[in-house]
Design a protein around this motif. Structure first.
Motif, PDB file in Angstrom:
ATOM      1  N   GLY A 204      12.169 -15.395 -18.593  1.00  0.00           N
ATOM      2  CA  GLY A 204      11.721 -14.316 -17.725  1.00  0.00           C
ATOM      3  C   GLY A 204      11.472 -14.811 -16.309  1.00  0.00           C
ATOM      4  N   TRP A 205      12.249 -15.812 -15.892  1.00  0.00           N
ATOM      5  CA  TRP A 205      12.060 -16.462 -14.598  1.00  0.00           C
ATOM      6  C   TRP A 205      12.780 -15.703 -13.497  1.00  0.00           C
ATOM      7  CZ3 TRP A 205      16.050 -19.332 -11.918  1.00  0.00           C
ATOM      8  CH2 TRP A 205      15.593 -19.993 -10.782  1.00  0.00           C
ATOM      9  N   THR A 206      12.116 -15.541 -12.384  1.00  0.00           N
ATOM     10  CA  THR A 206      12.719 -14.957 -11.195  1.00  0.00           C
ATOM     11  C   THR A 206      12.472 -15.906 -10.030  1.00  0.00           C
ATOM     12  OG1 THR A 206      12.223 -12.748 -12.008  1.00  0.00           O
ATOM     13  CG2 THR A 206      12.750 -12.942  -9.678  1.00  0.00           C
ATOM     14  N   PRO A 207      13.527 -16.385  -9.393  1.00  0.00           N
ATOM     15  CA  PRO A 207      13.338 -17.314  -8.275  1.00  0.00           C
ATOM     16  C   PRO A 207      12.588 -16.638  -7.126  1.00  0.00           C
ATOM     17  CG  PRO A 207      15.665 -16.756  -8.542  1.00  0.00           C
ATOM     18  CD  PRO A 207      14.923 -16.088  -9.638  1.00  0.00           C
ATOM     19  N   THR A 208      11.719 -17.400  -6.479  1.00  0.00           N
ATOM     20  CA  THR A 208      10.937 -16.858  -5.368  1.00  0.00           C
ATOM     21  C   THR A 208      11.273 -17.529  -4.043  1.00  0.00           C
ATOM     22  OG1 THR A 208       9.151 -18.417  -5.837  1.00  0.00           O
ATOM     23  CG2 THR A 208       8.999 -16.240  -6.862  1.00  0.00           C
ATOM     24  N   HIS A 209      12.044 -18.604  -4.095  1.00  0.00           N
ATOM     25  CA  HIS A 209      12.413 -19.327  -2.875  1.00  0.00           C
ATOM     26  C   HIS A 209      13.820 -18.911  -2.440  1.00  0.00           C
ATOM     27  CE1 HIS A 209       8.873 -21.805  -3.216  1.00  0.00           C
ATOM     28  NE2 HIS A 209       9.175 -22.052  -4.478  1.00  0.00           N
ATOM     29  N   PRO A 210      14.197 -19.208  -1.204  1.00  0.00           N
ATOM     30  CA  PRO A 210      15.546 -18.866  -0.743  1.00  0.00           C
ATOM     31  C   PRO A 210      16.601 -19.592  -1.582  1.00  0.00           C
ATOM     32  CG  PRO A 210      14.204 -19.724   1.059  1.00  0.00           C
ATOM     33  CD  PRO A 210      13.409 -19.860  -0.185  1.00  0.00           C
ATOM     34  N   ASN A 211      17.767 -18.978  -1.723  1.00  0.00           N
ATOM     35  CA  ASN A 211      18.851 -19.684  -2.408  1.00  0.00           C
ATOM     36  C   ASN A 211      19.429 -20.737  -1.471  1.00  0.00           C
ATOM     37  OD1 ASN A 211      20.894 -18.549  -0.729  1.00  0.00           O
ATOM     38  ND2 ASN A 211      21.072 -16.767  -2.059  1.00  0.00           N
ATOM     39  N   LEU A 212      20.380 -21.513  -1.962  1.00  0.00           N
ATOM     40  CA  LEU A 212      20.929 -22.615  -1.182  1.00  0.00           C
ATOM     41  C   LEU A 212      21.503 -22.154   0.148  1.00  0.00           C
ATOM     42  CD1 LEU A 212      21.750 -25.570  -0.839  1.00  0.00           C
ATOM     43  CD2 LEU A 212      23.842 -25.023  -2.089  1.00  0.00           C
ATOM     44  N   LEU A 213      22.298 -21.095   0.128  1.00  0.00           N
ATOM     45  CA  LEU A 213      22.919 -20.642   1.378  1.00  0.00           C
ATOM     46  C   LEU A 213      21.882 -20.132   2.375  1.00  0.00           C
ATOM     47  CD1 LEU A 213      26.114 -18.878  -0.014  1.00  0.00           C
ATOM     48  CD2 LEU A 213      25.892 -21.180   0.941  1.00  0.00           C
ATOM     49  N   GLN A 214      20.867 -19.406   1.896  1.00  0.00           N
ATOM     50  CA  GLN A 214      19.806 -18.944   2.783  1.00  0.00           C
ATOM     51  C   GLN A 214      19.036 -20.137   3.347  1.00  0.00           C
ATOM     52  OE1 GLN A 214      17.790 -16.554  -0.095  1.00  0.00           O
ATOM     53  NE2 GLN A 214      18.714 -14.632   0.605  1.00  0.00           N
ATOM     54  N   ASN A 215      18.771 -21.112   2.517  1.00  0.00           N
ATOM     55  CA  ASN A 215      18.034 -22.293   2.952  1.00  0.00           C
ATOM     56  C   ASN A 215      18.826 -23.053   4.021  1.00  0.00           C
ATOM     57  OD1 ASN A 215      15.815 -23.988   2.913  1.00  0.00           O
ATOM     58  ND2 ASN A 215      16.610 -25.237   1.268  1.00  0.00           N
ATOM     59  N   LEU A 216      20.116 -23.206   3.822  1.00  0.00           N
ATOM     60  CA  LEU A 216      20.937 -23.894   4.821  1.00  0.00           C
ATOM     61  C   LEU A 216      20.977 -23.113   6.131  1.00  0.00           C
ATOM     62  CD1 LEU A 216      23.899 -25.088   2.596  1.00  0.00           C
ATOM     63  CD2 LEU A 216      22.085 -26.497   3.590  1.00  0.00           C
ATOM     64  N   GLU A 217      21.011 -21.798   6.049  1.00  0.00           N
ATOM     65  CA  GLU A 217      21.003 -20.972   7.264  1.00  0.00           C
ATOM     66  C   GLU A 217      19.703 -21.148   8.023  1.00  0.00           C
ATOM     67  OE1 GLU A 217      22.521 -18.627  10.138  1.00  0.00           O
ATOM     68  OE2 GLU A 217      23.626 -19.290   8.380  1.00  0.00           O
ATOM     69  N   ASN A 218      18.593 -21.320   7.294  1.00  0.00           N
ATOM     70  CA  ASN A 218      17.280 -21.491   7.933  1.00  0.00           C
ATOM     71  C   ASN A 218      17.159 -22.831   8.657  1.00  0.00           C
ATOM     72  OD1 ASN A 218      16.349 -18.996   7.100  1.00  0.00           O
ATOM     73  ND2 ASN A 218      15.474 -19.803   5.220  1.00  0.00           N
ATOM     74  N   LEU A 219      18.029 -23.782   8.369  1.00  0.00           N
ATOM     75  CA  LEU A 219      17.977 -25.097   9.011  1.00  0.00           C
ATOM     76  C   LEU A 219      18.514 -25.052  10.432  1.00  0.00           C
ATOM     77  CD1 LEU A 219      19.136 -27.395   6.081  1.00  0.00           C
ATOM     78  CD2 LEU A 219      16.819 -27.061   6.938  1.00  0.00           C
ATOM     79  N   ARG A 220      19.219 -24.001  10.762  1.00  0.00           N
ATOM     80  CA  ARG A 220      19.806 -23.907  12.113  1.00  0.00           C
ATOM     81  C   ARG A 220      18.782 -23.632  13.151  1.00  0.00           C
ATOM     82  NH1 ARG A 220      25.666 -21.210  11.742  1.00  0.00           N
ATOM     83  NH2 ARG A 220      26.379 -22.427  10.015  1.00  0.00           N
TER      84      ARG A 220
END
Length: 45
Positions: free
Chosen positions: A29-45
């Protein structure tokens, strides 16, 4: 070449191995709460 580096296991590392969290989500019943990989990489810019 994976075969040269990893010997008999090289073929495993050379294969395309897609991954999914669908089983974990369903089993626990797990739901991720953090950004996915692509969102996380976009945030590094």
């Amino acid at each position: 070449m994976p075969e040269e580096t990893f010997g008999p296991l090289g073929a495993i590392f050379a294969m395309d191995q897609p991954a999914s969290s669908a089983h974990t989500r369903e089993a626990f019943g797990w739901t991720p709460t953090h950004p996915n990989l692509l969102q996380n990489l976009e945030n590094l810019r």
